[in-house]
Design an enzyme around this catalytic site. Structure first.
Site, PDB file in Angstrom:
ATOM      1  N   ASP A 123       0.853  -1.174   0.000  1.00 29.35           N
ATOM      2  CA  ASP A 123       0.000   0.000   0.000  1.00 29.35           C
ATOM      3  C   ASP A 123       0.897   1.234   0.000  1.00 29.35           C
ATOM      4  O   ASP A 123       2.097   1.142   0.259  1.00 29.35           O
ATOM      5  CB  ASP A 123      -0.902   0.001   1.232  1.00 29.35           C
ATOM      6  N   ASP A 176      -3.162  -3.952   6.515  1.00 31.99           N
ATOM      7  CA  ASP A 176      -3.398  -3.617   7.914  1.00 31.99           C
ATOM      8  C   ASP A 176      -4.874  -3.582   8.279  1.00 31.99           C
ATOM      9  O   ASP A 176      -5.215  -3.490   9.461  1.00 31.99           O
ATOM     10  CB  ASP A 176      -2.761  -2.269   8.270  1.00 31.99           C
ATOM     11  N   ASP A 195      -8.532  -6.048   4.213  1.00 32.37           N
ATOM     12  CA  ASP A 195      -7.407  -6.719   3.555  1.00 32.37           C
ATOM     13  C   ASP A 195      -7.357  -8.211   3.872  1.00 32.37           C
ATOM     14  O   ASP A 195      -6.552  -8.944   3.277  1.00 32.37           O
ATOM     15  CB  ASP A 195      -6.072  -6.099   4.005  1.00 32.37           C
TER      16      ASP A 195
END
Length: 812
Positions: free
Chosen positions: A303, A561, A565
């Site tokens: 990310d 996180d 996800d």
């Protein structure tokens, strides 16, 4: 059915009610234990298939009175104890880390506030949530008011006001305010646990290539030894007429030689040591098999925020936003406007700054964006808002209604709506420079927190930026040098993410795509291999991207996180969670970066490569003995002759040319790139040594039979030849020969000589006749050229095999 309670919010449950809940199992236990129990560790190391084989062998040797041949027992016992001790030490380290990082909650029981671990909460507990708390179980607000951030659940920066009667989902964070809530669902019934269980059900049976190869090898050998042992014993005792004692010892020697008793243990111990090493670097390993997987990764999905950039944001500029009334030349006109009106006039500047300051003062500091704006615009007029609407991922704006005006701040496309095209060129110009652009303006309609019905009138645009992590370039350069491709998957504007990725030194960062344009799976699969940066990605698309990359033959790792996800993390070959994120992501991930520091990743990869390369190198030592014993057993059966070695002699050779060197070398530093497949690599390394042993020992044995040399001399001569070949193989495996390797080599040679001279009776080493000595010298001399030429031949075969595999892969 569990009886429900509605306790007074100021008194909570009584201790008796808590005890009742515990007895009923209505406790907020995690859906998976952090590690195996001590009992499970001991059981898994003691009760193995090969330990059962060794137990049967020991019973047979004791039954025939061949106590001298029980020398393998200390090695097996030591191997088992080492495995248990290493796993227990690893468990202690991991459990300590888990305790240090365990979430806690403030609960009201018997009218008293207590701070307890979140996993000790029970159904209907009254919990006090304040700013900064993560909600550990599904609950319902009973009093007070809080602003909750659900970004880890939805993937968007949702800040939602929760009042009495509103549901609080586990995994979300309290941004501001305080409330008392009653726990509605605990343990596996909670939202996060249900998602976690779904993820756990997906790929629980997947193991790394190395472990899979070892399992296959061990199972194959385990099946082969039984019929070979039966045939060998029958042939020697029934057909050759050997005594029961000699037949048992010869059969046992062949079986012991075929069992890679230390190989599987070596892999487990080496991985356990790596788990401990990583724990010292604040990296929590849930599944030690993932260490090898990560070492083989060739695509890493990351990310932007928290990985490439710090999890902070700063305001860089406040600029005017001018309308451009042009058609085909929007970009050129925008550049002209920017050159002429790059700054506000002093009066405009003061007016806009004051308006932004009032707006920011009305908003809660619920995310890094608003914190940055509050820090940058501190001037206030003192007027108070009538209504405040926090940022919503659905509407993409936040708003505040004052007596004289209504202000909105948000994503340009959502704030400007159909008039966005008139400002697009200016906005995109700054986006292309890596800024996050927000539009601030007034709204003429009625703000109600829903999507705007008409375009806002822009007062200006605020340019923000996440600072690139200090060591980001170094980290991504490392991965580039190691042949690991980076894919940036973000919910932000793809243009902005692309510019940030370029600044961080990510290769091909200019290749970006808006995932919103990828409307079907076929387009997404094509984009997965074509682009490096993916913007505006939804949680479902994350999972689809991981699957597409795996389908293309890549070994994929992913960092994440959020609760959103979780399924994508579980789909990845190796999943890495940031400890600062959700508990669900940390729980289903194989690795957790406890300090949320992505710069630790190179050391984690290096640790994985150290383990795999060293196990691959030392595993070949074990297979040399297996190849020799298998071939020798088959030759003995075919030629109807007795097996030439005794169990104690096999144990002697195994200890000094395999066991001790393998364990020492498995702990060495080795960060070379992993190439090829584990099993084929090991077999090709072991073949020259195993075949040399077989050719020389079988030829020596046949010559000894021809020259009427007694069996004791044959056994001793064969043992010495095996020792010579074993030291040659150890030299080759340990190359390049460093000072430590020379010490190891001479130490093993000295150990062999000492045992053969001073404790020879234990290992059935006897003095040999002149005839045997002459044959021994001749065959000892020819071992070197045989080993050298076999190594050359096998190396060529290995290259041919690799080239063929590469061609097949290319065709596919």
């Amino acid at each position: 059915m569990v009886k429900r309670y509605t306790p007074d919010i100021d008194k909570g449950l009584t201790q008796a009610q808590v005890d009742e809940r515990i007895a009923q199992g209505a406790v907020n236990k995690p859906v998976e234990a952090a590690s195996k129990s001590p009992k499970e560790i001991v059981f898994s190391n003691v009760f193995t298939y090969f330990n059962l084989i060794f137990f049967i062998i020991a019973v047979l040797l004791i039954a025939v009175g061949s106590f001298r041949d029980l020398t393998f027992l200390p090695v097996i016992t030591a191997n088992t104890l080492i495995g248990i001790i290493q796993e227990l030490r690893s468990k202690k380290v991991l459990d300590n880390l888990s305790i240090l990082n365990a979430p806690k909650s403030t609960v009201i029981r018997d009218g008293q506030k207590r701070v307890i671990p979140a996993e000790e909460l029970v159904l209907d507990d009254v919990v006090v949530f304040t700013a900064g708390n993560q909600i550990p179980a599904d609950a319902v607000a009973e009093s007070g008011e809080v602003l909750v951030n659900e970004s880890l659940i939805t993937g968007e920066s949702d800040q939602i006001i929760k009042k009495k009667g509103d549901a609080l989902l586990s995994g979300s964070f309290v941004v501001s305010g305080q409330c008392q809530a009653r726990i509605e669902k605990v343990g596996e019934d909670s939202y996060v646990s249900q998602l976690t269980l779904e993820a756990k059900a997906m790929n629980d049976e997947e193991v790394s290539e190395m472990i899979r190869s070892l399992d296959r090898l061990v199972k194959t050998i385990g099946i082969l030894i039984i019929p070979i042992a039966i045939i060998l014993f029958s042939q020697q005792h029934v057909i050759n007429g050997a005594s029961l004692r000699d037949s048992v010892t010869a059969t046992v020697a062949a079986i012991i030689g075929m069992i890679p008793e230390g190989l599987y243990l070596l892999a487990s111990v080496a991985l356990a040591v790596s788990v401990m090493r990583l724990a010292m670097q604040k990296v929590l390993v849930h599944n030690m098999k993932c260490i090898e997987t990560l070492a083989r990764v060739d695509v890493l999905c990351v990310d932007k925020t928290g990985t490439i950039t710090d999890n902070t944001m700063t305001v860089k500029k406040l600029l005017p936003l001018r309308r451009v009334e042009t058609g085909a030349a929007d970009t050129e006109a925008a550049e002209e406007v920017d050159q002429e009106d790059l700054k506000f006039s002093s009066e405009e500047q003061a007016e806009v700054e004051l308006a932004v300051g009032d707006f920011a003062a009305a908003m809660a500091t619920d995310n890094i964006t608003m914190k940055a704006i509050k820090d940058a615009f501190r001037k206030r007029s003192g007027k108070r808002p009538e209504k405040v609407f926090p940022f919503s991922s659905e509407t993409k704006y936040s708003g505040a209604v004052f007596e004289d005006a209504s202000y909105v701040l948000g994503a340009p496309e959502f704030v400007l709506k159909e008039s966005y095209a008139q400002y697009a060129a200016q906005i995109e110009r700054w986006s292309h420079q890596g800024y996050r652009v927000l539009v601030f303006g007034t709204y003429e309609g009625t703000l109600d927190g829903k999507a705007l019905c008409a375009p806002a009138q822009p007062m200006g645009m605020i340019l923000l930026a996440n600072p690139i992590r200090e060591n980001a370039k170094e980290t991504f350069t490392y991965f580039a040098n190691q042949g690991v491709e980076i894919k940036v998957i973000s919910g932000d504007n793809p243009v902005t993410v692309s510019e940030v990725a370029k600044e961080a030194g990510i290769a091909h960062a200019e290749c970006y795509v808006d995932a919103g344009t990828l409307t079907d799976e076929a387009m997404l699969r094509e984009a997965a291999n074509k682009y490096t940066v993916f913007g505006r990605v939804t949680p479902d698309q994350k999972r689809q991207l991981i699957s597409a990359l795996k389908a293309a033959g890549h070994t994929v790792a992913m960092t994440g996180d959020g609760v959103n996800d979780v399924l994508a993390l579980k789909d990845a070959d190796c999943s890495i969670a940031m400890a600062s994120g959700s508990d669900a992501a940390a729980q289903v991930s194989q690795l957790v970066l406890l300090e949320s520091d992505f710069s630790k990743m190179p050391s984690v990869v290096a640790e994985g490569r150290r383990v795999v390369n060293n196990i691959e190198r030392t595993a070949s030592l074990f297979l040399v003995k297996n190849i020799f014993s298998l071939c020798m057993s088959i030759l003995s059966i075919v030629l109807m002759v007795n097996y030439p070695l005794e169990p104690s002699q096999i144990s002697l050779i195994s200890m000094f040319t395999i066991g001790i060197p393998a364990f020492i070398m498995s702990l060495e530093k080795n960060t070379e790139r992993i190439q090829g497949h584990f099993l084929s690599n090991v077999l090709f390394k072991a073949l020259p040594g195993g075949l040399t042993d077989f050719i020389v020992v079988s030829a020596l044995y046949l010559f000894c039979i021809e020259f009427n040399v007694n069996e004791a001399d044959v056994s001793t001569s064969s043992t010495i030849v095996l020792a010579i070949v074993g030291l040659m193989i150890l030299y080759q495996i340990a190359s390049p020969m460093t000072k430590c390797h020379w010490i190891l080599w001479f130490g093993m040679a000295a150990g062999l000589v000492y045992c053969m001279i001073f404790v020879s009776s234990i290992f059935a080493i006897t003095s040999i006749s002149k005839k045997s000595m002459m044959l021994l010298v001749i065959f000892a001399i020819i071992t070197e050229p045989i080993f050298r030429y076999l190594s050359i031949i096998v190396k060529k075969l290995s290259h041919m095999y690799v080239n063929r595999k590469q061609k097949q892969k290319t065709v596919q």
